[in-house]
Structures are given as C-alpha cells and as structure tokens.
Design a protein around this motif. Structure first.
Motif, PDB file in Angstrom:
ATOM      1  N   UNK A  92     -14.883   4.124   0.468  1.00  0.00           N
ATOM      2  CA  UNK A  92     -15.109   2.756   0.923  1.00  0.00           C
ATOM      3  C   UNK A  92     -13.829   2.274   1.595  1.00  0.00           C
ATOM      4  N   UNK A  93     -13.882   1.077   2.172  1.00  0.00           N
ATOM      5  CA  UNK A  93     -12.668   0.533   2.781  1.00  0.00           C
ATOM      6  C   UNK A  93     -11.580   0.348   1.735  1.00  0.00           C
ATOM      7  N   UNK A  94     -11.972   0.058   0.494  1.00  0.00           N
ATOM      8  CA  UNK A  94     -10.976  -0.155  -0.563  1.00  0.00           C
ATOM      9  C   UNK A  94     -10.400   1.171  -1.044  1.00  0.00           C
ATOM     10  N   UNK A  95     -11.240   2.189  -1.174  1.00  0.00           N
ATOM     11  CA  UNK A  95     -10.710   3.481  -1.613  1.00  0.00           C
ATOM     12  C   UNK A  95      -9.783   4.068  -0.556  1.00  0.00           C
ATOM     13  N   UNK A  96     -10.093   3.875   0.707  1.00  0.00           N
ATOM     14  CA  UNK A  96      -9.223   4.354   1.780  1.00  0.00           C
ATOM     15  C   UNK A  96      -7.873   3.636   1.711  1.00  0.00           C
ATOM     16  N   UNK A  97      -7.884   2.334   1.505  1.00  0.00           N
ATOM     17  CA  UNK A  97      -6.636   1.566   1.399  1.00  0.00           C
ATOM     18  C   UNK A  97      -5.846   1.997   0.168  1.00  0.00           C
ATOM     19  N   UNK A  98      -6.542   2.273  -0.927  1.00  0.00           N
ATOM     20  CA  UNK A  98      -5.863   2.685  -2.161  1.00  0.00           C
ATOM     21  C   UNK A  98      -5.241   4.067  -2.013  1.00  0.00           C
ATOM     22  N   UNK A  99      -5.923   4.969  -1.349  1.00  0.00           N
ATOM     23  CA  UNK A  99      -5.349   6.294  -1.094  1.00  0.00           C
ATOM     24  C   UNK A  99      -4.112   6.164  -0.218  1.00  0.00           C
ATOM     25  N   UNK A 100      -4.149   5.276   0.759  1.00  0.00           N
ATOM     26  CA  UNK A 100      -2.996   5.052   1.631  1.00  0.00           C
ATOM     27  C   UNK A 100      -1.804   4.516   0.836  1.00  0.00           C
ATOM     28  N   UNK A 101      -2.054   3.614  -0.100  1.00  0.00           N
ATOM     29  CA  UNK A 101      -0.990   3.075  -0.956  1.00  0.00           C
ATOM     30  C   UNK A 101      -0.359   4.203  -1.764  1.00  0.00           C
ATOM     31  N   UNK A 102      -1.193   5.027  -2.383  1.00  0.00           N
ATOM     32  CA  UNK A 102      -0.691   6.132  -3.193  1.00  0.00           C
ATOM     33  C   UNK A 102       0.090   7.108  -2.326  1.00  0.00           C
ATOM     34  N   UNK A 103      -0.463   7.470  -1.188  1.00  0.00           N
ATOM     35  CA  UNK A 103       0.204   8.421  -0.288  1.00  0.00           C
ATOM     36  C   UNK A 103       1.574   7.923   0.152  1.00  0.00           C
ATOM     37  N   UNK A 104       1.646   6.660   0.491  1.00  0.00           N
ATOM     38  CA  UNK A 104       2.911   6.081   0.941  1.00  0.00           C
ATOM     39  C   UNK A 104       3.973   6.170  -0.151  1.00  0.00           C
ATOM     40  N   UNK A 105       3.587   5.853  -1.368  1.00  0.00           N
ATOM     41  CA  UNK A 105       4.547   5.844  -2.465  1.00  0.00           C
ATOM     42  C   UNK A 105       4.891   7.243  -2.970  1.00  0.00           C
ATOM     43  N   UNK A 106       4.091   8.231  -2.638  1.00  0.00           N
ATOM     44  CA  UNK A 106       4.360   9.589  -3.112  1.00  0.00           C
ATOM     45  C   UNK A 106       5.109  10.450  -2.103  1.00  0.00           C
ATOM     46  N   UNK A 107       5.483   9.912  -0.962  1.00  0.00           N
ATOM     47  CA  UNK A 107       6.085  10.751   0.078  1.00  0.00           C
ATOM     48  C   UNK A 107       7.328  11.495  -0.412  1.00  0.00           C
ATOM     49  N   UNK A 108       8.216  10.826  -1.143  1.00  0.00           N
ATOM     50  CA  UNK A 108       9.414  11.504  -1.651  1.00  0.00           C
ATOM     51  C   UNK A 108       9.056  12.541  -2.702  1.00  0.00           C
ATOM     52  N   UNK A 109       8.096  12.205  -3.546  1.00  0.00           N
ATOM     53  CA  UNK A 109       7.671  13.124  -4.606  1.00  0.00           C
ATOM     54  C   UNK A 109       7.055  14.378  -3.990  1.00  0.00           C
ATOM     55  N   UNK A 110       6.231  14.205  -2.986  1.00  0.00           N
ATOM     56  CA  UNK A 110       5.608  15.347  -2.306  1.00  0.00           C
ATOM     57  C   UNK A 110       6.675  16.237  -1.687  1.00  0.00           C
ATOM     58  N   UNK A 111       7.662  15.608  -1.047  1.00  0.00           N
ATOM     59  CA  UNK A 111       8.758  16.381  -0.471  1.00  0.00           C
ATOM     60  C   UNK A 111       9.455  17.220  -1.549  1.00  0.00           C
ATOM     61  N   UNK A 112       9.707  16.645  -2.710  1.00  0.00           N
ATOM     62  CA  UNK A 112      10.369  17.368  -3.793  1.00  0.00           C
ATOM     63  C   UNK A 112       9.463  18.439  -4.402  1.00  0.00           C
ATOM     64  N   UNK A 113       8.164  18.171  -4.503  1.00  0.00           N
ATOM     65  CA  UNK A 113       7.240  19.180  -5.032  1.00  0.00           C
ATOM     66  C   UNK A 113       7.174  20.396  -4.117  1.00  0.00           C
ATOM     67  N   UNK A 151      -6.918  -3.968  -5.145  1.00  0.00           N
ATOM     68  CA  UNK A 151      -6.113  -3.114  -4.278  1.00  0.00           C
ATOM     69  C   UNK A 151      -4.684  -3.647  -4.203  1.00  0.00           C
ATOM     70  N   UNK A 152      -4.535  -4.951  -4.094  1.00  0.00           N
ATOM     71  CA  UNK A 152      -3.203  -5.565  -4.091  1.00  0.00           C
ATOM     72  C   UNK A 152      -2.499  -5.339  -5.425  1.00  0.00           C
ATOM     73  N   UNK A 153      -3.248  -5.358  -6.512  1.00  0.00           N
ATOM     74  CA  UNK A 153      -2.672  -5.084  -7.835  1.00  0.00           C
ATOM     75  C   UNK A 153      -2.175  -3.641  -7.920  1.00  0.00           C
ATOM     76  N   UNK A 154      -2.916  -2.705  -7.355  1.00  0.00           N
ATOM     77  CA  UNK A 154      -2.474  -1.313  -7.318  1.00  0.00           C
ATOM     78  C   UNK A 154      -1.167  -1.193  -6.537  1.00  0.00           C
ATOM     79  N   UNK A 155      -1.088  -1.844  -5.400  1.00  0.00           N
ATOM     80  CA  UNK A 155       0.132  -1.809  -4.599  1.00  0.00           C
ATOM     81  C   UNK A 155       1.305  -2.404  -5.377  1.00  0.00           C
ATOM     82  N   UNK A 156       1.079  -3.513  -6.060  1.00  0.00           N
ATOM     83  CA  UNK A 156       2.135  -4.144  -6.863  1.00  0.00           C
ATOM     84  C   UNK A 156       2.581  -3.240  -7.997  1.00  0.00           C
ATOM     85  N   UNK A 157       1.628  -2.560  -8.624  1.00  0.00           N
ATOM     86  CA  UNK A 157       1.964  -1.657  -9.728  1.00  0.00           C
ATOM     87  C   UNK A 157       2.829  -0.503  -9.239  1.00  0.00           C
ATOM     88  N   UNK A 158       2.520   0.041  -8.070  1.00  0.00           N
ATOM     89  CA  UNK A 158       3.353   1.112  -7.515  1.00  0.00           C
ATOM     90  C   UNK A 158       4.736   0.590  -7.142  1.00  0.00           C
TER      91      UNK A 158
END
Length: 146
Positions: A4-25, A124-131
């Motif tokens: 959905x539009x919300x799941x796509x936005x949530x995946x984008x939030x997660x992806x953005x915050x994991x960029x450094x972690x992915x690089x290290x993995x 979705x905003x709460x997920x972004x705030x939590x990250x």
C-alpha cells in the motif's frame, strides 16, 4: 505485507535508516553468511548484526530475528536473507533484509504499534520518529586547525 502507499513509505523509512548498517553487513563475506545459515549458527549472525548496528542504533533496538535463508545456484549471484526486528517507543517492525551483489531490499512483514495514531499516516510518522529516536548521536571530530 500487502503493498500500500503506507507500506511503501514505511519500507522507505526503514531503508533510509539502515543504509549504514547495510554497508557494515556487506563487510562480511557472503560465504560466511551462507555457512552460518547452513550450519544453523544463528548466534554468529546475531553477533555480526549487533556489531553492524552498534555505531548507529542504541543497543537492542535493531536485532537479528534468528532466521535467515540464502539462494546459491550456478545461474545467479548469491543472495542472503536475514530476518531483523526493530523495537523502540512502542513500535515493533519485523522485516527481512535481502543482500545481493546488485542490491539490498527490505521486505516488511509486520509493524505493531503499542499506541496507534488516528490514521495510517500518523502510524507511519510514529515509525519514522521511533527510528530517529533509536539512532545514536553522530559526533563530528573537529579537524586540526593550522
């Protein structure tokens, strides 16, 4: 999870915050991941994930979910799939990170909110705030002057 539009936005939030972690993995050889998964040495992968997250997130906010798979055949490059769990501010996100030579992809399985917002957009905003809240402050070391 249904796309959905919300799941796509949530995946984008997660992806953005994991960029450094992915690089290290990606610093770990893919053969090691495959060996650990094949031999069910999931504690080793948990240690790798903990090491990859320790400079980016507070402890125990992003952890290995004790599940993983790989694909390895003669016709394609290897792919490693790791189950990860995020938990902070009453938000729990369960997702799978797929690493390959070409990409890193997030497959969001489920998001749970202890206190839900008035709308999916609020959640979705709460997920972004939590990250954002789970991230360690990034200190900049001043360079030498003169």
């Amino acid at each position: 999870m249904k796309r959905t539009q919300y799941s796509v936005a949530r995946v984008e939030i997660i992806s953005t915050h994991l960029s450094e972690v992915i690089r290290d993995l990606r610093l770990v050889d893919v053969a090691d991941y495959i060996a650990f998964i094949r031999c069910e040495l999931f504690g080793n992968i948990a240690d790798i994930v903990n090491s990859a997250t320790e400079l980016t997130f507070y402890p125990d906010t992003l952890i290995f979910g004790l599940g993983g798979e790989y694909t390895l055949d003669w016709n394609s490059s290897p792919r490693v799939m790791l189950d990860l769990e995020f938990s902070n501010m009453g938000v729990n996100a369960y997702f799978r990170l797929t690493l390959s030579a070409e990409s890193a992809e997030i497959d969001l399985h489920h998001v749970r909110f202890a206190d839900t917002g008035n709308s999916p957009a609020d959640n979705t905003a709460l997920l972004a705030s939590a990250f954002e809240d789970a991230r360690l402050p990034q200190f900049i070391t001043p360079g030498k002057i003169g």
